[in-house]
Structures are given as C-alpha cells and as structure tokens.
Motif scaffolding. Structure first.
Motif: not given
Length: 359
Positions: A128, A159, A163, A338
């Motif tokens: 990540t 994103i 993450l 994701i």
C-alpha cells in the motif's frame, strides 16, 4: 611511566585526528550542498507564471515554475529532469517508491513473506505504501497536461491516500498494538479501517468535483477531516502503546513517536500553506509546504516500517502464537479497498467530464 606517556601522546594524536576528520567531512558536506544548490539554480526551468496558466493549475502563494498545458506526454516526462514547482513533489515520492521496494526485499529475507503467514500484514502494508507513492508521483508529474488529466490525476492520488491510511492501521494493529487491544478489536478494527479508507477517498473526490478555484476553506475541511479521522484511527494502537510505555527506552517506540510528530508537522505545512504564505514566490521551486509535506510523508513511512519491524522482533513469540492470518483476508482486504476506490474514481471522473465538458 613511559607507557603512560606513550598513551597520552597517542590519545592526543587520536583526538586531533578525529577532530580533523570531522572538520574535513563537514567541509566536504558543505561544499557538496553548495554545489548541489548551484546546480539546482542552474537547471533548466519552466518560466511560466501563475497568470499564464489556467486557474485550475495555480496554488496559493506559488508564482513561478508552471509547465505549459496541452503538450505531448514526453514533455511532462522530460520535466522530471528539469526544475519546476512540482519537481520536489515528484522526486520525493519516486525515492519513496524505490526505498519501499528495497524494504520489501530487505524484510523478505528476514520475514519470508511467501511462507510466514504472520508476515503477510507487513507485506500488505509495504504494497500500500508503494502504491501510494506511485499514485502521488504520477499525479504530480503529469497533471499539467490538461484540465481533464489534472482532475483525473488527483482523483487517482486519493486512491493512494486511502490505501496508505488503511495499510498503516493494518500494520499497527497486528504488530504494535498491546495484546489485550489486539484480541479485543482485531477484525472489527480492520473492517472499520476499510470503511474509513473508502470514505476518505469518496469525500476527497467529491471535494475535487464540487468545489472550483479559488477553493473555499470548506474544500480542505472536506478533504482533511476524513483523512484525519482515518489517520487517528490508524495510530490508535500506537497511542495506547506509547501511553503505557517508557518511550525513550525502546527504539521502536521512538520511531512510532517520530512518525506521529512528522505527520503532524507535514500536515501543518500543507494545510496552512506555510512557509510560502509568508514569502510568496520565494519558495516556488524548493521549500513550499507541499514539498515539506511530501518529505514528511516519506520519513513517516520509513519510521513506520522500521519501528513495526522492531516490534515484531520484540513480540515475535506472542505474535506467532496467534491464529495465522489468512491470505484472502490480508490481500483481499487491500484489493477490495482498491476496487471500491476505483469505482469511486470512475464515478467522479465521469461526473467531472460531463459537468466541466473537459476534453
């Protein structure tokens, strides 16, 4: 008597040699820093000012170093090796990518990711972190191509933010939390972490879509609040551990404290546009708040990984007695986040495209 004299003579010569060596290396370091600074100033730079690019690409108190829009992709790739107001943002996270990949192989030799199930949360968190650095470096390198690319790049960047928050919490709960806290909240913690990660991505994308430049303060609140909640939840195991321990007796705890302080410092630089707020135009190429935030995020990740590894070494006997985490749970939770983030990005990208009629 002669031995004492000889020892005294040797000690004084060693002291002189040591002082001379330190002075020599400091002089060399100063010279290298000076040459690097001169080289940086002499680098080809992008001369556009804030009034020569569309408002979408402007940032508060940044006056110079903007790249032209609607250029070939190669133009933006080549800008990686030139001086502009995003160079530091890109390179700080490119270095982060390389270092996290190095750590992945370095810790694999010690934890054996492919056979040791108890190391899988560590591997997930490293992945990540790598994805976060990739998303950020990509966004800052290519966002100037067009309005559409700009908006899309920073949706993708969110994103990575989502993450990284998830991966950090996953790492902390499994290796750094006190045993009683882990037993009480393990699976619920990861589930809530997943929800907060999705929420952070959604609200950041919404703010990017809904608010226009010049951005009102509510935009940053809409973005920072969910990220702040995600961050606070991810460090909850560390805070409990730090509160109940003697911090300075353990290098892992020092790393945990350092990562918390570094993140707060970086977020302050970024959130309040300092120090460029006090000297507009002076820190366009090096030293603006966003640059310092990126450097802090890199250092946070370094402290985090090393601190958690030392926790694993210290508590390995306890961790190995736990039920082995399932691969589908570790990797599946990351891929599900994701997938949700990708759906959110696609949704808002389509909305942005329709609303602003971007090409």
């Amino acid at each position: 008597m002669s031995d004492i004299t000889r020892f005294t003579s040797n000690r004084s010569s060693l002291s002189f040699s040591f002082e001379y060596t330190i002075r020599y290396y400091l002089q060399r370091l100063h010279l290298r820093a000076q040459l690097a600074f001169i080289s940086l100033q002499a680098m080809p730079r992008y001369p556009l000012r804030f009034n020569q690019v569309p408002p979408l690409f402007c940032e508060p108190y940044i006056l110079r170093g903007f790249r032209s829009i609607h250029q070939p992709w190669s133009y933006y790739f080549k800008s990686l090796f030139h001086k502009h107001n995003e160079t530091m943002n890109v390179w700080s996270h490119l270095i982060g990518i390389l270092y996290m990949i190095h750590l992945f192989f370095y810790y694999n030799t010690r934890l054996n990711f492919f056979e040791n199930a108890h190391s899988w949360p560590f591997a997930v968190s490293l992945c990540t972190a790598i994805i976060m650095f990739i998303c950020s470096a990509f966004a800052h390198l290519f966002h100037s191509k067009s309005e559409n690319v700009h908006m899309t790049c920073f949706l993708i960047d969110y994103i990575g933010v989502s993450l990284h928050g998830f991966g950090s919490g996953f790492l902390h709960i499994y290796y750094s939390a006190p045993q009683w806290f882990y037993e009480k909240i393990e699976y619920q913690y990861v589930f809530v972490l997943l929800i907060l990660g999705v929420l952070a991505c959604f609200l950041n994308c919404f703010a990017q879509y809904y608010y226009h430049r010049p951005y009102p303060p509510i935009k940053r609140i809409c973005q920072f609040f969910p990220c702040g909640v995600l961050w606070l939840y991810s460090i909850a195991p560390l805070c409990i551990r730090l509160y109940t321990s003697n911090i300075f007796s353990n290098p892992a705890l020092i790393c945990h404290l350092a990562q918390i302080i570094l993140f707060l410092v970086g977020a302050t630089f970024f959130g309040f546009d300092v120090p460029q707020r006090f000297c507009p135009g002076l820190l366009d190429f090096v030293g603006q708040g966003h640059h310092l935030f990126h450097v802090c995020v890199y250092l946070v990740s370094v402290c985090q990984m090393h601190g958690v590894y030392w926790d694993y070494e210290e508590f390995q006997s306890i961790i190995d007695q736990r039920s082995k985490p399932e691969l589908i749970f570790c990797a599946g939770s990351m891929f599900s986040l994701i997938a949700w983030d990708f759906v959110i990005v696609c949704f808002f990208r389509r909305r942005i495209h329709k609303t602003y009629h971007l090409d």
